[in-house]
Design an enzyme around this catalytic site. Structure first.
Site, PDB file in Angstrom:
ATOM      1  CG  HIS A 307      -2.180   0.805   1.109  1.00 53.11           C
ATOM      2  ND1 HIS A 307      -2.055   2.517   1.290  1.00 53.11           N
ATOM      3  CD2 HIS A 307      -3.183   0.808   0.768  1.00 53.11           C
ATOM      4  CE1 HIS A 307      -2.998   2.868   1.372  1.00 53.11           C
ATOM      5  NE2 HIS A 307      -4.061   2.105   0.929  1.00 53.11           N
ATOM      6  CG  ASP A 365      -7.585  -1.500  -2.861  1.00 49.25           C
ATOM      7  OD1 ASP A 365      -8.900  -1.294  -3.072  1.00 49.25           O
ATOM      8  OD2 ASP A 365      -6.578  -0.894  -2.696  1.00 49.25           O
TER       9      ASP A 365
END
Length: 430
Positions: A307, A365
């Site tokens: 991330h 995600d």
């Protein structure tokens, strides 16, 4: 004595006040820098620039911390509802039972949209991207409620716009999906909660009874909570910047939707599913693609791992992983080829030293894309689902910016073009 920093330019000293937040984050206050020195700062992408003070969301990427108004995301995802979290973000406190009931009831009363909105749907090409439709129709609410553009709205008028937007975006989002699929549009139902009503509008047909799966409702509730706000990201900063011009709530959020549409921002979960499908088409050999990911000369990248902000782990990923497992089990999809590929990639990321050293862990995600795929939501709709979750955060940020009477955003630049030169008549140009 207040802490300050010293800046020395051309032998002259300037004092920069140091600002400290409630979580000990520190910043140099450069608000008077240009007036005092003639200099501006250059920070491409605003990676080191605090554009505002905000009391909404605290994020510590190094420690993997995410809190809404001080409440840990783990507690909210386990104990709260999306509507309660929306109230918390927008109004700054957890509601009483009566406040939550009133907030929920008001949203339910405003879920219908003007019938002319259906006519606007007919004007879009059949292949129009759902985000293009969503952003257009949210902006069109300014036309249906022209009083919303006033810069001098009362608290009651702002609250009404907040309620309308919370209520109508799910209806518009569901209709966008139905329009894309060529299905009849479903009207909202006042006897359902927020998430159940959205699923009803998305997946029910007038020809048969729609049975809600409580596991799916719970998973959607968690997904929306986890995406509800994420500090000053691209779309949120866009909402605040547009709103700083005294633009309406609808116009500001429409701008945020367009920022979210950018593949570098809101398209990550779509990219996860597209990657899994590409691996499946290639034969499903995950070890081959893991090796490709490790090869610095190969352009292939594992989507949904690591991330930009979280440097150790994404606190939302652990929560949604459990929900993903529950949804897949409830829908009987545990043995799907796509899930098998996802599980193998996940295992590699959690055990392979290459990924561990680089902190390439599965993020939110990765799991949200799997859930949306399991629910039968087309990949083009994934970013619409993201927008549905992010809505209360955008509203809270817009509202905070207005209440704080923040000035219009006006970034500076370092000019790199031509210096002054004289105009040459066209006949004399070579």
């Amino acid at each position: 004595m207040a802490e300050s920093a010293e800046l020395i330019l051309d032998g002259k000293s300037y004092s920069l006040p140091v600002i400290e937040g409630t979580e000990q984050e520190k910043a140099f206050d450069i608000g008077k820098l240009r007036d005092q020195t003639g200099y501006v700062t250059l920070d491409s992408g605003y990676k080191n620039t605090g554009a505002t003070k905000s009391a909404i969301t605290f994020l510590d990427g190094e420690e993997g911390i995410l809190r809404y108004r001080g409440y840990p995301i783990e507690q909210l995802a386990e104990k709260s509802s999306f509507i309660e979290v929306a109230y918390l973000l927008i109004y700054g406190k957890l509601p009483t039972e009566a406040e939550l009931q009133n907030f929920s009831n008001q949203i339910t009363k405003h879920t219908l949209v003007h019938e002319d909105v259906r006519k606007i749907f007919d004007g879009f090409p059949s292949a129009a991207h759902p985000m293009a439709i969503l952003s257009s129709l949210i902006c069109s609410l300014t036309a249906f409620y022209p009083e919303s553009v006033s810069p001098d709205l009362s608290k009651e008028e702002i609250d009404l716009n907040v309620i309308r937007l919370m209520a109508k975006l799910p209806t518009i989002a569901a209709w966008t999906y139905k329009n894309q699929m060529g299905h009849p549009l479903n009207y909202p139902r006042n006897d359902m909660d927020y998430c159940s009503n959205f699923l009803h509008m998305m997946f029910s047909f007038p020809t048969e009874k729609y049975e809600l799966n409580p596991v799916v409702v719970s998973a959607l509730n968690k997904l929306l909570i986890l995406h509800a706000d994420h500090e000053q990201n691209c779309s949120t900063s866009t909402v605040r910047l547009v709103g700083s011009a005294n633009a309406s709530l609808y116009g500001s959020v429409s701008a945020g939707i367009n920022a979210l549409w950018g593949p570098l921002h809101g398209g990550a979960n779509q990219e996860v599913v597209e990657m899994l499908e590409a691996i499946e088409r290639d034969g499903g050999d995950t070890s081959k693609f893991i090796d490709k990911a490790k090869d610095k000369n190969d352009s292939f990248r594992l989507m949904g791992f690591g991330h930009r902000v979280y440097k150790n782990f994404d606190p939302r990923a652990t929560i949604i992983k459990k929900a993903a497992d529950e949804v897949l089990a409830a829908l009987g999809l545990q043995d799907s080829p796509l899930l098998k590929i996802a599980k193998e990639l996940e295992q590699a990321a959690l055990t392979d030293e290459y990924f561990i050293q680089r902190k390439l862990y599965p993020n939110v995600d990765f799991y949200s894309g799997i859930i949306y795929k399991a629910l039968g939501i087309p990949t083009e709709m994934f970013t619409v689902m993201f927008a549905l979750g992010r809505l209360p955060g955008w509203i809270a940020q817009w509202k905070e910016m207005r209440e704080n009477k923040e000035p219009i955003g006006r970034p500076r630049q370092i000019y790199t073009g031509e210096t002054a030169r004289d105009y040459t008549p066209i006949q004399q140009r070579s």
